[in-house]
Write a protein that holds these residues in place. Structure first.
Motif, PDB file in Angstrom:
ATOM      1  N   ASP A 148      45.150  11.975  44.450  1.00 37.30           N
ATOM      2  CA  ASP A 148      46.258  10.491  45.758  1.00 37.30           C
ATOM      3  C   ASP A 148      48.434  11.512  44.917  1.00 37.30           C
ATOM      4  O   ASP A 148      48.937  11.647  46.091  1.00 37.30           O
ATOM      5  N   LEU A 149      48.649  11.619  43.446  1.00 34.46           N
ATOM      6  CA  LEU A 149      49.222  12.385  43.701  1.00 34.46           C
ATOM      7  C   LEU A 149      49.803  13.241  42.868  1.00 34.46           C
ATOM      8  O   LEU A 149      49.057  13.380  41.582  1.00 34.46           O
ATOM      9  N   SER A 192      53.666  18.202  50.986  1.00 36.69           N
ATOM     10  CA  SER A 192      54.337  17.201  52.588  1.00 36.69           C
ATOM     11  C   SER A 192      54.981  16.806  53.516  1.00 36.69           C
ATOM     12  O   SER A 192      54.556  15.647  54.297  1.00 36.69           O
ATOM     13  N   ALA A 195      51.767  14.873  55.053  1.00 36.36           N
ATOM     14  CA  ALA A 195      51.983  13.774  54.119  1.00 36.36           C
ATOM     15  C   ALA A 195      52.902  12.885  54.719  1.00 36.36           C
ATOM     16  O   ALA A 195      52.536  12.063  55.542  1.00 36.36           O
ATOM     17  N   HIS A 200      45.202  12.618  55.518  1.00 35.59           N
ATOM     18  CA  HIS A 200      44.693  12.181  54.685  1.00 35.59           C
ATOM     19  C   HIS A 200      43.871  13.344  54.189  1.00 35.59           C
ATOM     20  O   HIS A 200      42.896  13.594  54.775  1.00 35.59           O
ATOM     21  N   LYS A 204      49.634  13.009  47.899  1.00 40.10           N
ATOM     22  CA  LYS A 204      51.475  13.192  48.207  1.00 40.10           C
ATOM     23  C   LYS A 204      52.150  14.677  46.670  1.00 40.10           C
ATOM     24  O   LYS A 204      51.139  14.336  45.815  1.00 40.10           O
ATOM     25  N   TRP A 205      53.203  15.196  47.718  1.00 40.41           N
ATOM     26  CA  TRP A 205      53.337  15.967  45.942  1.00 40.41           C
ATOM     27  C   TRP A 205      54.679  16.004  46.140  1.00 40.41           C
ATOM     28  O   TRP A 205      55.547  15.921  46.986  1.00 40.41           O
ATOM     29  N   ILE A 206      55.353  15.798  44.304  1.00 38.65           N
ATOM     30  CA  ILE A 206      56.852  15.314  44.334  1.00 38.65           C
ATOM     31  C   ILE A 206      57.008  16.408  43.185  1.00 38.65           C
ATOM     32  O   ILE A 206      56.018  17.258  42.212  1.00 38.65           O
ATOM     33  N   HIS A 224      57.211   7.195  39.701  1.00 33.78           N
ATOM     34  CA  HIS A 224      56.011   7.721  40.547  1.00 33.78           C
ATOM     35  C   HIS A 224      54.586   7.056  40.178  1.00 33.78           C
ATOM     36  O   HIS A 224      53.817   6.557  41.544  1.00 33.78           O
TER      37      HIS A 224
END
Length: 256
Positions: A148-149, A192, A195, A200, A204-206, A224
């Motif tokens: 999910d992340l 990204s 997203a 889906h 998500k990419w941070i 986050h």
């Protein structure tokens, strides 16, 4: 739909602080009263993991295609376990995942193979295996549970070099780390973009600047992850659930 646990992956270059930050994050999640299951890839305790361990410590030599498939098989060994934890409502915290496998495998061919789009073989290429490209590298991990992340801990090879233990394993060389970083950057852009379009599949990419003081990095990671502590309502995604090649993102990087 009943809530399930969140799947959080910590990625990054070697010596970016992944394992340290993952352990700190695990403790904070537990202190918040939430259940967390930790996974680390490669899992060197399994039969496949032991083969990978020998390779990473330069005690065995294997073809790059074989190495890539071993890393993927190692992830599949634990795929059902990850799904089980998520269904039980546990947050799954993973140190490295499929994105690392792809980045390291593809990075090996970047210096000598700037483009893999051609299907024409030179006389010298006959009898040789084709180099690993993104399409091939991604395929074995297709349909694995999707995070999910994903938190990518970004650190320059120059900073990583100053950290303890650097250079002990096969891939811990400045040139290789620089190439791996460039592939990770492209993976992050693609994820990204998806997203942003509401697709889906890869989560998500941070990007986290891991070259800063450790406490600062820890607090940014927590900001986050904290919203995911109570789980998510969506079903578990699957990696590469759509044909990302259609977007042209991979093509623009001239990897295949």
């Amino acid at each position: 739909m009943a809530r399930r646990g969140a799947f959080v992956v910590v990625e990054g270059l070697d010596r970016s602080g992944k394992t340290t930050q993952t352990d700190i994050l695990r403790q904070r999640i537990q202190e918040a009263g939430k259940e967390v299951a930790c996974v680390k890839f490669p899992d060197r305790s399994t039969p496949i993991g032991k083969m990978i361990d020998l390779y990473l410590r330069s005690q065995s030599d294997l073809d790059d295609h074989v190495v890539h498939l071993l890393f993927s098989a190692n992830r599949w060994e634990l795929a059902s376990t990850i799904l089980s934890h998520l269904e039980q409502g546990k947050l799954v915290l993973c140190d490295r995942y499929a994105f690392s496998g792809i980045a390291f495998s593809v990075a090996k061919i970047l210096p000598s193979q700037p483009s893999l789009s051609t299907t024409i073989h030179s006389e010298q290429s006959f009898g040789k295996l084709s180099p690993i490209n993104l399409t091939w590298a991604r395929a074995p991990d297709s349909a694995l549970p999707s995070p999910d992340l994903t938190l990518f801990l970004d650190v320059s090879p120059e900073v990583a070099y100053t950290r303890g233990g650097y250079g002990e394993e096969r891939y811990e060389k400045a040139d290789m780390q620089s190439r791996v970083r460039s592939v990770f950057e492209e993976i992050g852009r693609e994820v990204s973009a998806d997203a942003g379009e509401g697709k889906h599949g890869n989560g998500k990419w941070i990007v986290i600047d891991a070259g800063r003081e450790m406490h600062t990095v820890t607090e940014e990671i927590w900001r986050h992850v904290q919203p995911l502590l109570d789980g998510v309502e969506s079903s578990v995604g699957r990696l590469w659930a759509h044909d990302c090649c259609e977007s042209g993102t991979w093509n623009s990087f001239n990897f295949f």
